[in-house]
Design a protein around this motif. Structure first.
Motif, PDB file in Angstrom:
ATOM      1  N   SER A 265     -10.092  10.370  -0.147  1.00 23.37           N
ATOM      2  CA  SER A 265      -9.126  10.833   0.855  1.00 23.37           C
ATOM      3  C   SER A 265      -8.089   9.766   1.194  1.00 23.37           C
ATOM      4  O   SER A 265      -6.994  10.087   1.665  1.00 23.37           O
ATOM      5  CB  SER A 265      -9.853  11.273   2.127  1.00 23.37           C
ATOM      6  N   ARG A 266      -8.410   8.518   0.950  1.00 28.27           N
ATOM      7  CA  ARG A 266      -7.455   7.449   1.253  1.00 28.27           C
ATOM      8  C   ARG A 266      -6.256   7.461   0.300  1.00 28.27           C
ATOM      9  O   ARG A 266      -5.240   6.817   0.554  1.00 28.27           O
ATOM     10  CB  ARG A 266      -8.165   6.095   1.220  1.00 28.27           C
ATOM     11  N   PHE A 267      -6.377   8.196  -0.809  1.00 29.39           N
ATOM     12  CA  PHE A 267      -5.272   8.345  -1.760  1.00 29.39           C
ATOM     13  C   PHE A 267      -4.586   9.711  -1.632  1.00 29.39           C
ATOM     14  O   PHE A 267      -3.744  10.049  -2.461  1.00 29.39           O
ATOM     15  CB  PHE A 267      -5.787   8.165  -3.191  1.00 29.39           C
ATOM     16  N   SER A 268      -4.932  10.481  -0.612  1.00 30.65           N
ATOM     17  CA  SER A 268      -4.492  11.876  -0.540  1.00 30.65           C
ATOM     18  C   SER A 268      -2.981  12.025  -0.419  1.00 30.65           C
ATOM     19  O   SER A 268      -2.425  13.055  -0.821  1.00 30.65           O
ATOM     20  CB  SER A 268      -5.174  12.587   0.634  1.00 30.65           C
ATOM     21  N   ARG A 269      -2.288  11.038   0.117  1.00 31.14           N
ATOM     22  CA  ARG A 269      -0.821  11.119   0.212  1.00 31.14           C
ATOM     23  C   ARG A 269      -0.131  10.576  -1.032  1.00 31.14           C
ATOM     24  O   ARG A 269       1.080  10.721  -1.180  1.00 31.14           O
ATOM     25  CB  ARG A 269      -0.306  10.366   1.447  1.00 31.14           C
ATOM     26  N   ALA A 270      -0.899   9.951  -1.918  1.00 31.79           N
ATOM     27  CA  ALA A 270      -0.314   9.324  -3.116  1.00 31.79           C
ATOM     28  C   ALA A 270      -0.550  10.116  -4.387  1.00 31.79           C
ATOM     29  O   ALA A 270       0.183   9.938  -5.359  1.00 31.79           O
ATOM     30  CB  ALA A 270      -0.864   7.904  -3.281  1.00 31.79           C
ATOM     31  N   VAL A 271      -1.583  10.976  -4.393  1.00 36.05           N
ATOM     32  CA  VAL A 271      -1.887  11.763  -5.581  1.00 36.05           C
ATOM     33  C   VAL A 271      -2.044  13.228  -5.192  1.00 36.05           C
ATOM     34  O   VAL A 271      -2.248  13.557  -4.022  1.00 36.05           O
ATOM     35  CB  VAL A 271      -3.172  11.264  -6.290  1.00 36.05           C
ATOM     36  N   VAL A 272      -1.956  14.098  -6.184  1.00 32.50           N
ATOM     37  CA  VAL A 272      -2.099  15.534  -5.948  1.00 32.50           C
ATOM     38  C   VAL A 272      -2.846  16.134  -7.135  1.00 32.50           C
ATOM     39  O   VAL A 272      -2.740  15.633  -8.261  1.00 32.50           O
ATOM     40  CB  VAL A 272      -0.711  16.200  -5.791  1.00 32.50           C
TER      41      VAL A 272
ATOM     42  N   VAL B 275      -4.203  -4.516  -5.249  1.00 34.57           N
ATOM     43  CA  VAL B 275      -3.643  -3.293  -5.820  1.00 34.57           C
ATOM     44  C   VAL B 275      -4.251  -3.005  -7.186  1.00 34.57           C
ATOM     45  O   VAL B 275      -4.646  -1.869  -7.486  1.00 34.57           O
ATOM     46  CB  VAL B 275      -2.109  -3.395  -5.918  1.00 34.57           C
ATOM     47  N   GLN B 276      -4.329  -4.023  -8.037  1.00 35.23           N
ATOM     48  CA  GLN B 276      -4.939  -3.820  -9.360  1.00 35.23           C
ATOM     49  C   GLN B 276      -6.383  -3.335  -9.239  1.00 35.23           C
ATOM     50  O   GLN B 276      -6.830  -2.482 -10.018  1.00 35.23           O
ATOM     51  CB  GLN B 276      -4.894  -5.109 -10.174  1.00 35.23           C
ATOM     52  N   ALA B 277      -7.113  -3.865  -8.256  1.00 37.71           N
ATOM     53  CA  ALA B 277      -8.520  -3.486  -8.068  1.00 37.71           C
ATOM     54  C   ALA B 277      -8.644  -2.063  -7.542  1.00 37.71           C
ATOM     55  O   ALA B 277      -9.400  -1.251  -8.092  1.00 37.71           O
ATOM     56  CB  ALA B 277      -9.185  -4.459  -7.107  1.00 37.71           C
ATOM     57  N   ALA B 278      -7.916  -1.736  -6.482  1.00 38.40           N
ATOM     58  CA  ALA B 278      -8.088  -0.449  -5.811  1.00 38.40           C
ATOM     59  C   ALA B 278      -7.521   0.716  -6.601  1.00 38.40           C
ATOM     60  O   ALA B 278      -8.053   1.832  -6.544  1.00 38.40           O
ATOM     61  CB  ALA B 278      -7.441  -0.507  -4.424  1.00 38.40           C
ATOM     62  N   CYS B 279      -6.431   0.486  -7.328  1.00 41.98           N
ATOM     63  CA  CYS B 279      -5.707   1.587  -7.966  1.00 41.98           C
ATOM     64  C   CYS B 279      -6.062   1.788  -9.444  1.00 41.98           C
ATOM     65  O   CYS B 279      -5.407   2.559 -10.134  1.00 41.98           O
ATOM     66  CB  CYS B 279      -4.201   1.372  -7.825  1.00 41.98           C
ATOM     67  N   GLY B 280      -7.086   1.108  -9.920  1.00 41.68           N
ATOM     68  CA  GLY B 280      -7.610   1.393 -11.248  1.00 41.68           C
ATOM     69  C   GLY B 280      -7.080   0.554 -12.388  1.00 41.68           C
ATOM     70  O   GLY B 280      -7.537   0.695 -13.525  1.00 41.68           O
ATOM     71  N   LEU B 281      -6.123  -0.332 -12.119  1.00 42.23           N
ATOM     72  CA  LEU B 281      -5.591  -1.158 -13.207  1.00 42.23           C
ATOM     73  C   LEU B 281      -6.662  -2.070 -13.802  1.00 42.23           C
ATOM     74  O   LEU B 281      -6.782  -2.199 -15.023  1.00 42.23           O
ATOM     75  CB  LEU B 281      -4.411  -1.990 -12.705  1.00 42.23           C
ATOM     76  N   MET B 282      -7.436  -2.731 -12.943  1.00 43.23           N
ATOM     77  CA  MET B 282      -8.498  -3.605 -13.451  1.00 43.23           C
ATOM     78  C   MET B 282      -9.516  -2.808 -14.261  1.00 43.23           C
ATOM     79  O   MET B 282      -9.999  -3.270 -15.305  1.00 43.23           O
ATOM     80  CB  MET B 282      -9.202  -4.312 -12.297  1.00 43.23           C
TER      81      MET B 282
ATOM     82  N   ALA C  76       0.796  -1.225   0.000  1.00 43.34           N
ATOM     83  CA  ALA C  76       0.000   0.000   0.000  1.00 43.34           C
ATOM     84  C   ALA C  76       0.826   1.272   0.000  1.00 43.34           C
ATOM     85  O   ALA C  76       0.434   2.263  -0.624  1.00 43.34           O
ATOM     86  CB  ALA C  76      -0.953   0.003   1.191  1.00 43.34           C
ATOM     87  N   GLY C  77       1.951   1.319   0.707  1.00 47.50           N
ATOM     88  CA  GLY C  77       2.733   2.546   0.797  1.00 47.50           C
ATOM     89  C   GLY C  77       1.889   3.681   1.320  1.00 47.50           C
ATOM     90  O   GLY C  77       1.233   3.550   2.371  1.00 47.50           O
ATOM     91  N   PRO C  78       1.811   4.814   0.606  1.00 48.27           N
ATOM     92  CA  PRO C  78       1.050   5.956   1.095  1.00 48.27           C
ATOM     93  C   PRO C  78      -0.464   5.852   0.898  1.00 48.27           C
ATOM     94  O   PRO C  78      -1.199   6.772   1.268  1.00 48.27           O
ATOM     95  CB  PRO C  78       1.613   7.125   0.270  1.00 48.27           C
ATOM     96  N   VAL C  79      -0.937   4.771   0.297  1.00 47.05           N
ATOM     97  CA  VAL C  79      -2.376   4.581   0.090  1.00 47.05           C
ATOM     98  C   VAL C  79      -2.977   3.964   1.344  1.00 47.05           C
ATOM     99  O   VAL C  79      -2.530   2.906   1.807  1.00 47.05           O
ATOM    100  CB  VAL C  79      -2.647   3.687  -1.138  1.00 47.05           C
ATOM    101  N   ASP C  80      -3.976   4.618   1.900  1.00 45.95           N
ATOM    102  CA  ASP C  80      -4.565   4.198   3.178  1.00 45.95           C
ATOM    103  C   ASP C  80      -5.677   3.168   2.953  1.00 45.95           C
ATOM    104  O   ASP C  80      -6.852   3.420   3.209  1.00 45.95           O
ATOM    105  CB  ASP C  80      -5.095   5.422   3.925  1.00 45.95           C
ATOM    106  N   LEU C  81      -5.266   2.012   2.448  1.00 44.69           N
ATOM    107  CA  LEU C  81      -6.183   0.903   2.219  1.00 44.69           C
ATOM    108  C   LEU C  81      -5.492  -0.391   2.633  1.00 44.69           C
ATOM    109  O   LEU C  81      -4.268  -0.508   2.519  1.00 44.69           O
ATOM    110  CB  LEU C  81      -6.573   0.816   0.739  1.00 44.69           C
ATOM    111  N   PRO C  82      -6.250  -1.398   3.085  1.00 47.88           N
ATOM    112  CA  PRO C  82      -5.652  -2.665   3.518  1.00 47.88           C
ATOM    113  C   PRO C  82      -5.318  -3.571   2.329  1.00 47.88           C
ATOM    114  O   PRO C  82      -5.914  -4.637   2.144  1.00 47.88           O
ATOM    115  CB  PRO C  82      -6.743  -3.270   4.407  1.00 47.88           C
ATOM    116  N   LEU C  83      -4.350  -3.151   1.526  1.00 50.12           N
ATOM    117  CA  LEU C  83      -3.966  -3.924   0.350  1.00 50.12           C
ATOM    118  C   LEU C  83      -3.044  -5.057   0.762  1.00 50.12           C
ATOM    119  O   LEU C  83      -2.033  -4.829   1.427  1.00 50.12           O
ATOM    120  CB  LEU C  83      -3.272  -3.015  -0.664  1.00 50.12           C
TER     121      LEU C  83
END
Length: 465
Positions: free
Chosen positions: A444-451, A24-31, A11-18
């Motif tokens: 907001s769970r992606f707020s540290r990973a995207v701008v 990761v493919q599901a949550a981050c849009g790859l799928m 997960a790194g800066p993404v606030d999700l229980p990956l």
């Protein structure tokens, strides 16, 4: 203090229980993006985000070595599989969050085509007239040909390509040998989909370039707190592979000077727009300083050499033979800048001879036997592989005082993908599947990973400390 690279987390800066590749493919849009051609979110045919993350991790380790050798106060670096996934979807994310509405085509399907004797194949045409000639030779309806050009041309940006059924039906009615003959006569690139994965090419090659330029470690000034702070990169690239490489070098701290033709890169104006620039273009080129140069003139090429005389890295992805025709080969640039790292990010390298077919993502996927996708997975990975070669070249240049020539290609990247794709994650999903990149950009769970920088883009592929 010893420099360290942390183990790659999910997960790194993404606030999700990956907890795995599929999460990761599901949550981050790859799928979501890969599945556009199927009409539903679909996992890629390989652990793509994990493979990209492993390369980012290796780049981070080399970047720390550059920092240590140059006395830059950077001690740790981390990345994550989620950051790798967001890098892969960055253009699509930017488009989905642009000021204009992204005109993603509604509909499913797309190449590869299949001949009457069961051979799957890709075609490539970067010019509408070439596209028209190919289908006209198959006696296709001109209206269907004209309608099909736009989704075909924009499949790189949309990851879907709903072509008129008449076109796929015509291809399915002819043998592959005849289709290949027609492609050759009309100037169309046609590549069969390989059933054997190319997996025996190194991701890049680095060779010494010219004589030494001074004491070991000399010539690479630094100012700043990132590994490549103070390093000047001169970039002359188009489309995805090369610009992404320049973008990642910028994220590592380099100052990137981008050469564009007079009037600017035409891709700057491709919708959807974010302010005055294409959102997709912005995702790959923000932060770069632009100099307009006409490479087709002697004066323009002299200007490039003048710019190169103050650079540490020269990066280009020109077509085959261009560097020779313009007298801008590695040794030409090294004459004005001894010690430079000269990087060429090509389509095919030297694998298919001096006159290869068009070297774009989907035809390279087909030739190399990569699990197919209408996402630009080879373009993105090609940019990442190129950066690994450049940073490796910088380490060697500092240690030896000798310039370095770095060669990578989409084919070498595809080969490296295949070599790393033997294992597949099969763990069940534990997070919801993203079906809306605009919603991801607001989450907001992606707020540290995207701008939000006009449109939403990933912050960085790495975090340094």
């Amino acid at each position: 203090m010893t420099s360290t690279v942390t183990a790659v987390p999910w997960a790194g800066p993404v606030d999700l229980p990956l907890s795995g590749e599929l999460d990761v493919q599901a949550a981050c849009g790859l799928m979501h993006v890969h599945g556009r051609r199927f009409g539903r979110p679909t996992a890629l045919g390989l652990d793509y985000a994990s493979i990209v993350a492993a390369e980012l991790d290796a780049i981070g380790a080399s970047a720390l070595e550059v920092a240590r050798l140059r006395g830059v106060p950077v001690r740790t670096v981390s990345t994550s599989v989620a950051q790798a996934a967001l890098l892969a979807v960055s253009q699509y994310l930017a488009a989905a969050t642009a000021d204009e509405v992204d005109s993603v085509f509604v509909g499913v399907g797309g190449p590869p085509f299949v001949s009457c004797d069961g051979v799957a194949f890709e075609v490539e045409a970067l010019d509408a007239e070439v596209w028209r000639r190919f289908w006209a030779a198959l006696d296709a309806d001109p209206g269907a040909v004209a309608w099909g050009w736009r989704p075909f041309q924009q499949r790189f940006a949309t990851a879907t390509c709903p072509l008129p059924p008449e076109l796929t039906g015509l291809a399915a009615g002819l043998p592959i040998v005849l289709l290949e003959r027609i492609a050759k006569l009309t100037g169309t690139t046609l590549v069969r989909v390989s059933h054997r994965a190319v997996d025996d090419l190194p991701p890049y090659r680095v060779r010494p370039l010219g004589a030494g330029s001074g004491p070991v470690g000399a010539g690479l000034r630094h100012s700043g707190v990132l590994p490549l702070s103070g390093v000047v990169v001169l970039e002359s690239c188009r489309r995805v592979q090369g610009p992404l490489a320049g973008h990642l070098l910028w994220q590592l701290g380099a100052s990137v000077v981008r050469i564009e033709p007079p009037g600017g890169d035409p891709l700057r104006g491709v919708p959807p727009m974010s302010g005055e620039v294409s959102a997709r273009f912005h995702a790959l080129n923000r932060g770069k300083r632009v100099v307009e140069v006409d490479l087709g003139t002697v004066a323009g090429r002299r200007e490039v050499l003048e710019l190169a005389s103050g650079a540490d890295v020269f990066l280009h992805n020109w077509g085959p033979g261009k560097a020779e025709a313009w007298s801008l080969r590695a040794r030409d640039v090294a004459r004005v800048r001894p010690g430079i790292v000269y990087a060429y990010a090509s389509g095919w390298g030297d694998a298919l001879g001096p006159r290869p077919p068009l070297g774009t993502d989907f035809v390279v996927q087909a030739h190399a036997g990569v699990p197919p996708s209408l996402m630009t997975i080879v373009d993105v990975f090609g940019g990442v592989v190129c950066v690994r070669g450049v940073v490796d070249g910088l380490v060697r240049r500092i240690l030896s005082g000798v310039g370095q020539s770095v060669a990578s290609s989409l084919l070498s990247a595809a080969s490296w993908l295949n070599a790393r794709a033997s294992r597949r994650c099969t763990a069940p999903l534990s997070v919801p599947v993203c079906t809306d990149l605009a919603a991801l950009g607001r989450d907001s769970r992606f707020s540290r990973a995207v701008v939000r920088d006009g449109c939403v883009v990933p912050v960085s592929a790495w975090e340094f400390g």
